[in-house]
Design a protein around this motif. Structure first.
Motif, PDB file in Angstrom:
ATOM      1  N   MET A  32     -11.757  -5.682  28.892  1.00 42.40           N
ATOM      2  CA  MET A  32     -12.805  -4.665  28.653  1.00 42.40           C
ATOM      3  C   MET A  32     -14.075  -5.791  28.688  1.00 42.40           C
ATOM      4  O   MET A  32     -14.920  -4.918  29.134  1.00 42.40           O
ATOM      5  CB  MET A  32     -12.646  -4.195  27.215  1.00 42.40           C
ATOM      6  CG  MET A  32     -13.272  -2.961  27.141  1.00 42.40           C
ATOM      7  SD  MET A  32     -13.205  -2.329  25.748  1.00 42.40           S
ATOM      8  CE  MET A  32     -13.501  -0.538  25.877  1.00 42.40           C
ATOM      9  N   TRP A  33     -14.100  -6.639  28.038  1.00 42.33           N
ATOM     10  CA  TRP A  33     -15.286  -7.671  28.246  1.00 42.33           C
ATOM     11  C   TRP A  33     -15.658  -8.155  29.591  1.00 42.33           C
ATOM     12  O   TRP A  33     -16.840  -8.273  30.042  1.00 42.33           O
ATOM     13  CB  TRP A  33     -15.120  -8.701  27.206  1.00 42.33           C
ATOM     14  CG  TRP A  33     -16.288  -9.586  26.902  1.00 42.33           C
ATOM     15  CD1 TRP A  33     -16.412 -10.901  26.943  1.00 42.33           C
ATOM     16  CD2 TRP A  33     -17.638  -8.910  26.342  1.00 42.33           C
ATOM     17  NE1 TRP A  33     -17.796 -11.097  26.650  1.00 42.33           N
ATOM     18  CE2 TRP A  33     -18.548 -10.105  26.036  1.00 42.33           C
ATOM     19  CE3 TRP A  33     -18.134  -7.755  25.896  1.00 42.33           C
ATOM     20  CZ2 TRP A  33     -19.936  -9.790  25.514  1.00 42.33           C
ATOM     21  CZ3 TRP A  33     -19.453  -7.523  25.501  1.00 42.33           C
ATOM     22  CH2 TRP A  33     -20.300  -8.657  25.458  1.00 42.33           C
ATOM     23  N   ALA A  34     -14.777  -8.341  30.293  1.00 50.19           N
ATOM     24  CA  ALA A  34     -14.963  -8.891  31.780  1.00 50.19           C
ATOM     25  C   ALA A  34     -15.543  -7.867  32.576  1.00 50.19           C
ATOM     26  O   ALA A  34     -16.324  -7.947  33.543  1.00 50.19           O
ATOM     27  CB  ALA A  34     -13.619  -9.397  32.378  1.00 50.19           C
ATOM     28  N   ALA A  35     -14.867  -6.669  32.343  1.00 52.32           N
ATOM     29  CA  ALA A  35     -15.483  -5.437  33.012  1.00 52.32           C
ATOM     30  C   ALA A  35     -16.920  -5.043  32.881  1.00 52.32           C
ATOM     31  O   ALA A  35     -17.814  -4.908  33.943  1.00 52.32           O
ATOM     32  CB  ALA A  35     -14.600  -3.987  32.592  1.00 52.32           C
ATOM     33  N   THR A  36     -17.192  -5.593  31.832  1.00 60.18           N
ATOM     34  CA  THR A  36     -18.886  -5.230  31.583  1.00 60.18           C
ATOM     35  C   THR A  36     -19.632  -6.118  32.308  1.00 60.18           C
ATOM     36  O   THR A  36     -20.566  -5.909  32.914  1.00 60.18           O
ATOM     37  CB  THR A  36     -19.157  -5.302  29.776  1.00 60.18           C
ATOM     38  OG1 THR A  36     -18.497  -4.199  29.247  1.00 60.18           O
ATOM     39  CG2 THR A  36     -20.782  -5.007  29.632  1.00 60.18           C
ATOM     40  N   TRP A  37     -19.390  -7.645  32.108  1.00 60.44           N
ATOM     41  CA  TRP A  37     -19.920  -8.851  32.818  1.00 60.44           C
ATOM     42  C   TRP A  37     -19.785  -8.711  34.385  1.00 60.44           C
ATOM     43  O   TRP A  37     -20.693  -9.349  35.210  1.00 60.44           O
ATOM     44  CB  TRP A  37     -19.554  -9.957  32.167  1.00 60.44           C
ATOM     45  CG  TRP A  37     -20.238  -9.992  30.706  1.00 60.44           C
ATOM     46  CD1 TRP A  37     -19.569  -9.576  29.615  1.00 60.44           C
ATOM     47  CD2 TRP A  37     -21.639 -10.262  30.519  1.00 60.44           C
ATOM     48  NE1 TRP A  37     -20.532  -9.629  28.463  1.00 60.44           N
ATOM     49  CE2 TRP A  37     -21.465 -10.198  29.052  1.00 60.44           C
ATOM     50  CE3 TRP A  37     -22.720 -10.695  31.017  1.00 60.44           C
ATOM     51  CZ2 TRP A  37     -22.874 -10.275  28.439  1.00 60.44           C
ATOM     52  CZ3 TRP A  37     -23.981 -10.892  30.464  1.00 60.44           C
ATOM     53  CH2 TRP A  37     -24.065 -10.720  28.955  1.00 60.44           C
ATOM     54  N   ALA A  38     -18.900  -8.096  34.858  1.00 56.42           N
ATOM     55  CA  ALA A  38     -18.598  -7.842  36.146  1.00 56.42           C
ATOM     56  C   ALA A  38     -19.631  -7.202  36.973  1.00 56.42           C
ATOM     57  O   ALA A  38     -19.939  -7.281  37.949  1.00 56.42           O
ATOM     58  CB  ALA A  38     -17.405  -7.372  36.564  1.00 56.42           C
TER      59      ALA A  38
END
Length: 389
Positions: A249-255
């Motif tokens: 979920m966190w990676a999705a935001t920063w992607a």
């Protein structure tokens, strides 16, 4: 880092198991009229709807609802939502759902007070809004699009078979706040989970596969890709692993919150191909990307060989010793293919319902982008689609 750029991201994120409580912090900042926007009703089954409604009512909000926002939000649904938000005199639009719901709500934000047809203004002419915007907040229930922290909004016109995204220039269109509780994603079906995971990965690829300079954004991208690969392998074995799902979920935001695009030209052709496919098939977004990715990257690899070699070595840990660059690059794409199959992604357009007869129409509907290693022409788009079938 090359060029000059600006960076601003005003979205406030609340992350973690207790993050929904912070809706109490945000709601007093807005007027009393809230429009709650959500999808097909899963939030009513898993309890999220009741939890959000309880907080809205506790804060004395006057609530209207727009339900039934579909995975590929349509122009007809946008027109319907405009009428609801106008009649309710909305002070805040609260999206509760995945990326499609967030995208739709941002499109609604710029359209409620627009005096022109929003499809023509925003999706055909790509103009910016000159009207009063309605603030947007998000409660995210699916990780993938990054829509919770960017200004993008994708809308599908079923009559013309066009699926078009507009990334608005103003940061005012970004959600004012977004609530990210990884537990809200644990009940997603496997198909939706892995579709979201590949959407994340490809967002990174679209920004990574451009340029040849020594760019900090690329180092961040490589770390994000490795994190997604690692956590995805845990999540497909144990979908309820909170740590894996929280990292995804966190990676999705920063992607896709614009950070890793700084100093980059960026590509986005996989998304243009996938969106054109989606307009014809109404297929899940992440799966349209997975179906066209490898044929596209295999086609452009010779034009960006050094970056594909770097991708192989730094992301997939391919040993380059004694190998030609092209062999190293191909091994990297082979590793990527193995991982995609491991996740159970769709690997061809046929599985999504596309037929050979559709390909010319899909090619005609594919917007050509110029930021990647090769600017495609119509015939090359058609060839890649044929190789994807």
């Amino acid at each position: 880092m090359l060029g000059n750029f600006a960076y601003c991201n005003p979205t406030k994120l609340y992350f973690g198991e207790d993050s929904l409580n912070y809706l109490n912090t945000e709601l007093p900042k807005y007027g009393s009229n809230v429009v709650l926007v959500y999808g097909g009703g899963s939030i009513k089954k898993n309890g999220i709807y009741d939890a959000v409604m309880e907080i809205l009512e506790k804060n004395g909000k006057n609530i209207a609802e727009i339900s039934g926002v579909m995975p590929n939000p349509t122009l007809t649904k946008l027109y319907e939502g405009i009428e609801t938000a106008r009649s309710h005199q909305a002070d805040l639009l609260l999206a509760v759902g995945g990326g499609s719901v967030c995208d739709y709500t941002k499109a609604l934000s710029v359209s409620v007070n627009c005096q022109e047809d929003p499809w023509e203004k925003y999706y055909l002419k790509f103009e910016e809004p000159d009207c009063r915007l309605i603030p947007v907040g998000c409660v995210l229930t699916m990780a993938g699009t990054g829509s919770e922290m960017n200004s993008g909004a994708v809308i599908t016109n079923r009559e013309t078979k066009q699926k078009i995204g507009h990334v608005f220039a103003s940061e005012e269109i970004m959600p004012r706040f977004s609530i990210l509780n990884p537990r809200f994603t644990l009940t997603l079906p496997h198909y939706q989970m892995v579709s979201g995971i590949y959407d994340i990965f490809n967002h990174i690829c679209e920004q990574y596969f451009s340029g040849e300079d020594d760019n900090t954004s690329d180092y961040i991208s490589e770390a994000l890709m490795k994190s997604v690969i690692h956590s995805s392998r845990i999540a497909i074995q144990n979908p309820e692993d909170y740590e894996a799902r929280s990292n995804i979920m966190w990676a999705a935001t920063w992607a896709l919150n614009t950070l890793i695009s700084r100093g980059k030209s960026t590509d986005w052709m996989v998304h243009m191909l996938g969106q054109a496919v989606g307009a014809y098939t109404d297929a899940t977004h992440g799966m349209t990307l997975s179906a066209v990715s490898l044929p596209y990257y295999q086609y452009i690899m010779p034009y960006g060989l050094s970056k594909f070699c770097r991708f192989a070595v730094n992301v997939w840990e391919v040993n380059p010793a004694g190998k030609a660059d092209e062999q190293v690059a191909r091994e990297g794409l082979s590793c990527m293919e193995v991982w995609m199959k491991e996740l159970g992604l769709t690997m061809n357009l046929h599985e999504l319902g596309a037929t050979e007869e559709m390909l010319h129409g899909i090619a005609n509907g594919t917007i050509i982008m110029e930021g990647g290693y090769k600017v495609l022409n119509h015939d090359e788009v058609l060839e890649i689609l044929k190789n994807s079938l």
